[in-house]
Design an enzyme around this catalytic site. Structure first.
Site, PDB file in Angstrom:
ATOM      1  N   ASP A  34       0.817  -1.227   0.000  1.00 11.55           N
ATOM      2  CA  ASP A  34       0.000   0.000   0.000  1.00 11.55           C
ATOM      3  C   ASP A  34       0.848   1.274   0.000  1.00 11.55           C
ATOM      4  O   ASP A  34       0.322   2.379   0.082  1.00 11.55           O
ATOM      5  CB  ASP A  34      -0.942   0.005   1.205  1.00 11.55           C
ATOM      6  CG  ASP A  34      -0.200  -0.062   2.534  1.00 11.55           C
ATOM      7  OD1 ASP A  34       1.052   0.030   2.528  1.00 11.55           O
ATOM      8  OD2 ASP A  34      -0.856  -0.202   3.588  1.00 11.55           O
ATOM      9  N   GLY A  35       2.184   1.128  -0.067  1.00 10.68           N
ATOM     10  CA  GLY A  35       3.043   2.307  -0.164  1.00 10.68           C
ATOM     11  C   GLY A  35       3.621   2.753   1.166  1.00 10.68           C
ATOM     12  O   GLY A  35       4.494   3.617   1.209  1.00 10.68           O
ATOM     13  N   GLN A  93      14.397  26.910   0.065  1.00  6.69           N
ATOM     14  CA  GLN A  93      13.160  27.639   0.413  1.00  6.69           C
ATOM     15  C   GLN A  93      13.382  28.199   1.825  1.00  6.69           C
ATOM     16  O   GLN A  93      12.851  27.712   2.815  1.00  6.69           O
ATOM     17  CB  GLN A  93      11.952  26.687   0.341  1.00  6.69           C
ATOM     18  CG  GLN A  93      10.589  27.354   0.567  1.00  6.69           C
ATOM     19  CD  GLN A  93      10.127  28.257  -0.575  1.00  6.69           C
ATOM     20  OE1 GLN A  93      10.640  28.174  -1.674  1.00  6.69           O
ATOM     21  NE2 GLN A  93       9.174  29.130  -0.301  1.00  6.69           N
ATOM     22  N   ASP A 166      26.276  32.771 -10.180  1.00  5.63           N
ATOM     23  CA  ASP A 166      25.534  33.860  -9.521  1.00  5.63           C
ATOM     24  C   ASP A 166      26.298  34.330  -8.279  1.00  5.63           C
ATOM     25  O   ASP A 166      27.265  33.690  -7.848  1.00  5.63           O
ATOM     26  CB  ASP A 166      24.104  33.421  -9.157  1.00  5.63           C
ATOM     27  CG  ASP A 166      24.078  32.179  -8.272  1.00  5.63           C
ATOM     28  OD1 ASP A 166      25.099  31.879  -7.633  1.00  5.63           O
ATOM     29  OD2 ASP A 166      23.027  31.513  -8.236  1.00  5.63           O
ATOM     30  N   LYS A 189      22.941  36.620 -11.707  1.00  3.73           N
ATOM     31  CA  LYS A 189      21.833  35.768 -12.184  1.00  3.73           C
ATOM     32  C   LYS A 189      20.500  36.351 -11.750  1.00  3.73           C
ATOM     33  O   LYS A 189      20.367  36.888 -10.663  1.00  3.73           O
ATOM     34  CB  LYS A 189      21.977  34.369 -11.594  1.00  3.73           C
ATOM     35  CG  LYS A 189      20.808  33.442 -11.915  1.00  3.73           C
ATOM     36  CD  LYS A 189      21.059  32.013 -11.451  1.00  3.73           C
ATOM     37  CE  LYS A 189      20.503  31.741 -10.075  1.00  3.73           C
ATOM     38  NZ  LYS A 189      20.584  30.327  -9.674  1.00  3.73           N
ATOM     39  N   ARG A 191      16.626  34.765 -11.436  1.00  8.91           N
ATOM     40  CA  ARG A 191      15.761  33.597 -11.638  1.00  8.91           C
ATOM     41  C   ARG A 191      14.329  34.091 -11.757  1.00  8.91           C
ATOM     42  O   ARG A 191      13.812  34.754 -10.867  1.00  8.91           O
ATOM     43  CB  ARG A 191      15.895  32.616 -10.472  1.00  8.91           C
ATOM     44  CG  ARG A 191      15.112  31.319 -10.702  1.00  8.91           C
ATOM     45  CD  ARG A 191      15.241  30.372  -9.528  1.00  8.91           C
ATOM     46  NE  ARG A 191      16.446  29.558  -9.541  1.00  8.91           N
ATOM     47  CZ  ARG A 191      16.618  28.506 -10.332  1.00  8.91           C
ATOM     48  NH1 ARG A 191      15.694  28.145 -11.196  1.00  8.91           N
ATOM     49  NH2 ARG A 191      17.729  27.810 -10.265  1.00  8.91           N
ATOM     50  N   ASP A 216      29.397  25.374  -9.048  1.00 12.88           N
ATOM     51  CA  ASP A 216      28.239  25.762  -8.236  1.00 12.88           C
ATOM     52  C   ASP A 216      28.050  24.722  -7.144  1.00 12.88           C
ATOM     53  O   ASP A 216      28.686  23.668  -7.175  1.00 12.88           O
ATOM     54  CB  ASP A 216      26.983  25.847  -9.132  1.00 12.88           C
ATOM     55  CG  ASP A 216      25.935  26.791  -8.550  1.00 12.88           C
ATOM     56  OD1 ASP A 216      26.150  27.341  -7.456  1.00 12.88           O
ATOM     57  OD2 ASP A 216      24.891  26.979  -9.199  1.00 12.88           O
TER      58      ASP A 216
HETATM   59  C1  R5P Z   1      21.032  28.667  -6.339  1.00 20.28           C
HETATM   60  O1  R5P Z   1      20.866  29.484  -5.532  1.00 20.28           O
HETATM   61  C2  R5P Z   1      21.995  27.516  -6.276  1.00 20.28           C
HETATM   62  O2  R5P Z   1      23.252  27.888  -5.808  1.00 20.28           O
HETATM   63  C3  R5P Z   1      22.095  26.868  -7.638  1.00 20.28           C
HETATM   64  O3  R5P Z   1      22.643  27.795  -8.548  1.00 20.28           O
HETATM   65  C4  R5P Z   1      20.754  26.444  -8.092  1.00 20.28           C
HETATM   66  O4  R5P Z   1      20.076  25.788  -7.065  1.00 20.28           O
HETATM   67  C5  R5P Z   1      20.850  25.520  -9.268  1.00 20.28           C
HETATM   68  O5  R5P Z   1      19.548  25.180  -9.634  1.00 20.28           O
HETATM   69  P1  R5P Z   1      19.153  24.763 -11.102  1.00 20.28           P
HETATM   70  O6  R5P Z   1      20.103  23.679 -11.503  1.00 20.28           O
HETATM   71  O7  R5P Z   1      17.739  24.260 -10.945  1.00 20.28           O
HETATM   72  O8  R5P Z   1      19.230  25.971 -11.963  1.00 20.28           O
END
Ligand code: R5P
Length: 296
Positions: A34-35, A93, A166, A189, A191, A216
């Site tokens: 059932d998961g 988040q 960024d 950057k 977003r 990154d």
């Molecule tokens: C952003 O603040 C992080 O340092 C990464 O640049 C970011 O999470 C990368 O996310 P994605 O691959 O979805 O662009």
């Protein structure tokens, strides 16, 4: 001490057991039809300081087994239960961007702090939250991948120019570049959505002899890296190598990078992925030992 690796963490688990000369504990983790999650501890953890090793990409399905295992280990007499999560979820988040949103980092930290006695992770995404202690109430230990990434660069690409996509990446990029003794810069950057990113053009003319390498902390959808790659290629440079600590690779991320023209892609083994080229076991091991010695 004893280390139990959850499914998917076998390779790093072996590396850590080797580094610390630790026995590997035995678990059974599966799902009922059932998961619902089923977990069972197959050996005797009584009196042991126990580590559960479980990286937390795609975290929701991993959390329930972890909560159940922490409970089972305590019932069977474990002295303490520490979570080693080389990739720590929900750190991005870290702010209420829109009315009504959960600040997930805080709620997640509360859940983990109530379940474990200690937390170890690698390069958590600290941005608006300055340190894990602001949101976690248990002892925590952060391991930095910079030295291991720098060592890889020194061996494989000593003529690099490290570029962060960024401003936030400056914290990782500067550490890697300084340890490798190579120059670095970051782009700007913006977003605009989960998969919509724009970045400024890099000024590569300042370093004509250098080969650009994008660095990154996370490759998730890969749109951040892909946008930076396209801009670098617009300057006439070849497709840069891409390096990241955490290989989250959500959905078609690999294809996104390939289509953008990425060169070699190199990641650490905080999340098992075919791009893993840097084993962090030797640096996570001693940090884990130190953390365990600080737990009751
Ligand atoms: C952003 O603040 C992080 O340092 C990464 O640049 C970011 O999470 C990368 O996310 P994605 O691959 O979805 O662009």
């Amino acid at each position: 001490m004893r280390l139990y690796g959850l499914p998917g963490n076998e390779e790093l688990g072996r590396s850590l057991c080797r580094a610390l000369d630790l026995p590997a504990g035995e678990l059974e983790v599966r799902r009922f039809p059932d998961g619902e999650s089923y977990v069972r501890v197959l050996d005797d953890p009584a009196g042991q300081r126990v580590v559960l090793l479980c990286t937390l990409d795609r975290p929701d399905a991993k959390l329930m087994p972890l909560v159940l295992l922490a409970g089972a280990l305590r019932e069977q007499g474990a002295r303490s239960v520490t979570l080693a999560a080389p990739y720590l979820a929900y750190m991005r988040q870290d702010h209420r961007f829109n009315a009504g949103e959960a600040v997930s980092a805080v709620h997640f930290a509360r859940l983990v702090s109530g379940t474990f006695d200690g937390l170890l992770t690698v390069d958590p995404h600290l941005h608006r939250i300055g340190s894990l202690d602001e949101i976690y109430t248990i002892p925590s230990r952060v391991v930095h991948a910079a030295a291991a990434m720098a060592e890889w660069l020194s061996r494989n690409a000593p003529d690099s120019l490290i570029i962060g996509p960024d401003a936030e990446s400056a914290q990782w990029v500067s550490g890697v570049a300084e340890a490798a003794g190579v120059p670095w810069t970051v782009l700007d950057k913006e977003r605009r959505g989960d998969r919509e990113v724009s970045v400024s053009l890099p000024d590569l003319e300042r370093w004509p002899e250098r080969r650009p390498v994008l660095v990154d902390d996370i490759i998730s959808t890969a749109h951040t890296m892909a946008t930076a790659i396209r801009h670098i290629r617009e300057t006439g440079a070849g497709g840069p190598a891409c390096m990241a600590t955490h290989a989250v690779f959500a959905g078609d991320a690999w294809e996104v990078l390939r289509q953008a023209g990425a060169g070699r892609i190199v990641t650490t083994n905080t999340i098992a992925h075919p791009t893993n080229a840097i084993d962090l076991g030797p640096i996570i091991g001693p940090a884990l030992k130190d953390l365990l010695e600080r737990t009751p």
